[in-house]
Design a protein around this motif. Structure first.
Motif, PDB file in Angstrom:
ATOM      1  N   GLY A   1       0.771  -1.230   0.000  1.00  0.00           N
ATOM      2  CA  GLY A   1       0.000   0.000   0.000  1.00  0.00           C
ATOM      3  C   GLY A   1       0.803   1.280   0.000  1.00  0.00           C
ATOM      4  O   GLY A   1       0.547   2.171  -0.818  1.00  0.00           O
ATOM      5  N   PRO A   2       1.797   1.423   0.891  1.00  0.00           N
ATOM      6  CA  PRO A   2       2.567   2.670   0.912  1.00  0.00           C
ATOM      7  C   PRO A   2       3.262   2.991  -0.408  1.00  0.00           C
ATOM      8  O   PRO A   2       3.475   4.159  -0.723  1.00  0.00           O
ATOM      9  CB  PRO A   2       3.593   2.407   2.033  1.00  0.00           C
ATOM     10  CG  PRO A   2       2.885   1.469   2.950  1.00  0.00           C
ATOM     11  CD  PRO A   2       2.095   0.567   2.052  1.00  0.00           C
ATOM     12  N   GLU A   3       3.614   1.953  -1.177  1.00  0.00           N
ATOM     13  CA  GLU A   3       4.224   2.183  -2.482  1.00  0.00           C
ATOM     14  C   GLU A   3       3.160   2.506  -3.532  1.00  0.00           C
ATOM     15  O   GLU A   3       3.330   3.413  -4.348  1.00  0.00           O
ATOM     16  CB  GLU A   3       5.020   0.953  -2.918  1.00  0.00           C
ATOM     17  CG  GLU A   3       6.259   0.671  -2.090  1.00  0.00           C
ATOM     18  CD  GLU A   3       7.355   1.695  -2.303  1.00  0.00           C
ATOM     19  OE1 GLU A   3       7.295   2.450  -3.284  1.00  0.00           O
ATOM     20  OE2 GLU A   3       8.284   1.750  -1.476  1.00  0.00           O
ATOM     21  N   VAL A   4       2.062   1.764  -3.516  1.00  0.00           N
ATOM     22  CA  VAL A   4       1.014   1.965  -4.512  1.00  0.00           C
ATOM     23  C   VAL A   4       0.393   3.349  -4.385  1.00  0.00           C
ATOM     24  O   VAL A   4       0.077   4.008  -5.383  1.00  0.00           O
ATOM     25  CB  VAL A   4      -0.079   0.883  -4.383  1.00  0.00           C
ATOM     26  CG1 VAL A   4      -1.246   1.171  -5.328  1.00  0.00           C
ATOM     27  CG2 VAL A   4       0.503  -0.492  -4.684  1.00  0.00           C
TER      28      VAL A   4
ATOM     29  N   GLY B   1       1.355   6.878 -10.000  1.00  0.00           N
ATOM     30  CA  GLY B   1       2.198   6.576 -11.147  1.00  0.00           C
ATOM     31  C   GLY B   1       2.223   5.089 -11.472  1.00  0.00           C
ATOM     32  O   GLY B   1       1.256   4.363 -11.265  1.00  0.00           O
ATOM     33  N   LEU B   2       3.369   4.635 -11.959  1.00  0.00           N
ATOM     34  CA  LEU B   2       3.504   3.249 -12.389  1.00  0.00           C
ATOM     35  C   LEU B   2       3.456   2.261 -11.233  1.00  0.00           C
ATOM     36  O   LEU B   2       3.275   1.062 -11.465  1.00  0.00           O
ATOM     37  CB  LEU B   2       4.819   3.079 -13.167  1.00  0.00           C
ATOM     38  CG  LEU B   2       4.886   3.795 -14.520  1.00  0.00           C
ATOM     39  CD1 LEU B   2       6.254   3.595 -15.164  1.00  0.00           C
ATOM     40  CD2 LEU B   2       3.786   3.319 -15.452  1.00  0.00           C
ATOM     41  N   ASP B   3       3.609   2.737 -10.001  1.00  0.00           N
ATOM     42  CA  ASP B   3       3.539   1.825  -8.861  1.00  0.00           C
ATOM     43  C   ASP B   3       2.160   1.183  -8.731  1.00  0.00           C
ATOM     44  O   ASP B   3       2.018   0.143  -8.092  1.00  0.00           O
ATOM     45  CB  ASP B   3       3.897   2.547  -7.562  1.00  0.00           C
ATOM     46  CG  ASP B   3       5.396   2.591  -7.320  1.00  0.00           C
ATOM     47  OD1 ASP B   3       6.056   1.582  -7.628  1.00  0.00           O
ATOM     48  OD2 ASP B   3       5.899   3.615  -6.848  1.00  0.00           O
ATOM     49  N   ARG B   4       1.156   1.769  -9.337  1.00  0.00           N
ATOM     50  CA  ARG B   4      -0.167   1.153  -9.307  1.00  0.00           C
ATOM     51  C   ARG B   4      -0.194  -0.146 -10.119  1.00  0.00           C
ATOM     52  O   ARG B   4      -1.095  -0.962  -9.945  1.00  0.00           O
ATOM     53  CB  ARG B   4      -1.220   2.130  -9.822  1.00  0.00           C
ATOM     54  CG  ARG B   4      -1.355   3.363  -8.926  1.00  0.00           C
ATOM     55  CD  ARG B   4      -2.639   4.101  -9.194  1.00  0.00           C
ATOM     56  NE  ARG B   4      -2.685   5.356  -8.443  1.00  0.00           N
ATOM     57  CZ  ARG B   4      -3.041   5.463  -7.174  1.00  0.00           C
ATOM     58  NH1 ARG B   4      -3.376   4.382  -6.500  1.00  0.00           N
ATOM     59  NH2 ARG B   4      -3.064   6.640  -6.569  1.00  0.00           N
ATOM     60  N   LEU B   5       0.772  -0.324 -10.997  1.00  0.00           N
ATOM     61  CA  LEU B   5       0.859  -1.571 -11.756  1.00  0.00           C
ATOM     62  C   LEU B   5       1.216  -2.759 -10.872  1.00  0.00           C
ATOM     63  O   LEU B   5       1.131  -3.908 -11.309  1.00  0.00           O
ATOM     64  CB  LEU B   5       1.885  -1.434 -12.889  1.00  0.00           C
ATOM     65  CG  LEU B   5       1.488  -0.478 -14.021  1.00  0.00           C
ATOM     66  CD1 LEU B   5       2.625  -0.347 -15.017  1.00  0.00           C
ATOM     67  CD2 LEU B   5       0.219  -0.961 -14.712  1.00  0.00           C
TER      68      LEU B   5
ATOM     69  N   GLY C   1     -10.722   0.778 -10.947  1.00  0.00           N
ATOM     70  CA  GLY C   1     -11.095   2.027 -10.307  1.00  0.00           C
ATOM     71  C   GLY C   1     -10.745   2.042  -8.825  1.00  0.00           C
ATOM     72  O   GLY C   1     -10.281   3.056  -8.296  1.00  0.00           O
ATOM     73  N   ALA C   2     -10.958   0.911  -8.164  1.00  0.00           N
ATOM     74  CA  ALA C   2     -10.643   0.823  -6.740  1.00  0.00           C
ATOM     75  C   ALA C   2      -9.148   0.970  -6.493  1.00  0.00           C
ATOM     76  O   ALA C   2      -8.737   1.594  -5.496  1.00  0.00           O
ATOM     77  CB  ALA C   2     -11.135  -0.509  -6.186  1.00  0.00           C
ATOM     78  N   VAL C   3      -8.340   0.425  -7.392  1.00  0.00           N
ATOM     79  CA  VAL C   3      -6.880   0.578  -7.261  1.00  0.00           C
ATOM     80  C   VAL C   3      -6.487   2.045  -7.452  1.00  0.00           C
ATOM     81  O   VAL C   3      -5.663   2.596  -6.705  1.00  0.00           O
ATOM     82  CB  VAL C   3      -6.146  -0.300  -8.296  1.00  0.00           C
ATOM     83  CG1 VAL C   3      -4.642   0.016  -8.317  1.00  0.00           C
ATOM     84  CG2 VAL C   3      -6.349  -1.775  -7.972  1.00  0.00           C
ATOM     85  N   LEU C   4      -7.083   2.705  -8.428  1.00  0.00           N
ATOM     86  CA  LEU C   4      -6.744   4.096  -8.695  1.00  0.00           C
ATOM     87  C   LEU C   4      -7.147   5.039  -7.563  1.00  0.00           C
ATOM     88  O   LEU C   4      -6.549   6.101  -7.378  1.00  0.00           O
ATOM     89  CB  LEU C   4      -7.434   4.551  -9.988  1.00  0.00           C
ATOM     90  CG  LEU C   4      -6.922   3.898 -11.282  1.00  0.00           C
ATOM     91  CD1 LEU C   4      -7.774   4.345 -12.472  1.00  0.00           C
ATOM     92  CD2 LEU C   4      -5.453   4.219 -11.526  1.00  0.00           C
ATOM     93  N   LEU C   5      -8.159   4.633  -6.784  1.00  0.00           N
ATOM     94  CA  LEU C   5      -8.650   5.490  -5.711  1.00  0.00           C
ATOM     95  C   LEU C   5      -7.900   5.325  -4.398  1.00  0.00           C
ATOM     96  O   LEU C   5      -8.158   6.068  -3.438  1.00  0.00           O
ATOM     97  CB  LEU C   5     -10.144   5.211  -5.472  1.00  0.00           C
ATOM     98  CG  LEU C   5     -11.095   5.692  -6.582  1.00  0.00           C
ATOM     99  CD1 LEU C   5     -12.509   5.202  -6.299  1.00  0.00           C
ATOM    100  CD2 LEU C   5     -11.063   7.200  -6.703  1.00  0.00           C
ATOM    101  N   VAL C   6      -6.993   4.359  -4.344  1.00  0.00           N
ATOM    102  CA  VAL C   6      -6.227   4.133  -3.103  1.00  0.00           C
ATOM    103  C   VAL C   6      -5.373   5.339  -2.803  1.00  0.00           C
ATOM    104  O   VAL C   6      -4.687   5.858  -3.673  1.00  0.00           O
ATOM    105  CB  VAL C   6      -5.350   2.881  -3.225  1.00  0.00           C
ATOM    106  CG1 VAL C   6      -4.413   2.768  -2.025  1.00  0.00           C
ATOM    107  CG2 VAL C   6      -6.211   1.632  -3.335  1.00  0.00           C
TER     108      VAL C   6
END
Length: 215
Positions: A52-55, A59-63, A210-215
C-alpha cells in the motif's frame, strides 16, 4: 513437449499466465539466490510486490496490483498456484474462450489486489491466489450450466476458504477479494448471451481498476 503443445492449443492464456508466474519466480530466485525466500534481495520482487505505501504514491507503482499476481514468495507457493491455475483455468478458458477468460482472470486478480489495498493496506502481498479464487467460483457456475456434479467445485472452494482462515501466512483479503470478484462475475460469465457475459466481466474489471486508482 506434446503435453505442452496440447495445453497451448486448448488453453493458450492459461498456459501463458502459468509460464509468466514460473519465469518471474525463477528471476526472483536467481536475484535473491534462494528458492524459498526469493523475494529478499530481488529487484523484481521489490518492484512488483503489492504494498500500500508504495502503490499510494501513484504513477507506475499502481501496476503492482497486476504484477503482484504473477509474483510468488517461494517454491511451494508458485508450484501450488501453477498447478491450480492449469487445473481450473484450463476448464474456464475452454468454456468461455480465451478473450473473455483473460478479462475474467484480470478482474479476479486486480479485484483481489484492490481488496488488499483497501482492507490490509500495510501488508505486503503477492501471488495468483486471488485470481484463482475468482476462477474457482466461476468453475462452480460452469459446472452448473453444464449440468455437472457441483460437489467437486464446491468442495474445492470450501477447502481453500477453510485453508485461508487456518493458515497464518496467506492473505485473507487477497483470497476474499478474489472470491467476491468471482461471485460478482459468475452469473454474467455463464449467461447464454455473449454480450451479457462481456458486460458483467468488464464491469467487475473496471470496478477493480477504479478501486486501485482510488487508493
Amino acid at each position: 513437449m506434446n503435453t505442452l503443445r496440447r495445453w497451448w492449443v486448448e488453453a493458450p492464456a492459461t498456459t501463458f499466465f502459468t509460464a509468466v508466474a514460473v519465469i518471474v519466480y525463477l528471476i526472483t530466485a536467481v536475484e535473491s539466490r534462494s528458492l524459498m525466500e526469493n523475494l529478499h534481495d530481488s529487484a523484481l520482487g521489490s518492484a512488483w510486490v503489492l504494498y500500500g505505501p508504495e502503490v499510494s504514491t501513484g504513477g507506475l507503482d499502481r501496476l503492482r496490483a497486476l504484477g503482484a499476481v504473477f509474483l510468488h514468495i517461494d517454491l511451494g507457493h508458485v508450484a501450488i498456484n501453477s498447478f491450480l491455475l492449469m487445473l481450473v483455468g484450463r476448464e474456464i478458458e475452454k468454456f468461455a474462450g480465451t478473450p473473455l477468460y483473460v478479462a475474467a482472470f484480470l478482474a479476479g486478480g486486480i479485484g483481489a489486489s484492490a481488496t488488499v489495498l483497501w482492507m490490509d493496506w500495510s501488508q505486503p502481498t503477492a501471488g495468483a491466489s486471488g485470481a484463482l479464487f475468482a476462477l474457482m467460483v466461476l468453475l462452480v457456475g460452469v459446472a452448473r450450466v453444464r449440468g455437472g456434479d457441483l460437489r467437486a467445485p464446491l468442495t474445492l472452494v470450501a477447502v481453500n476458504v477453510a485453508y485461508t482462515f487456518l493458515a497464518p501466512s496467506v492473505s485473507l483479503w487477497g483470497h476474499m477479494g478474489g472470491l467476491l470478484a468471482g461471485a460478482a462475475m459468475v452469473v454474467f460469465f455463464v449467461h447464454r448471451d455473449v454480450r451479457v457475459r462481456w458486460v458483467g466481466v468488464l464491469a467487475v474489471l473496471a470496478a477493480a481498476c477504479g478501486a486501485v486508482l482510488l487508493v
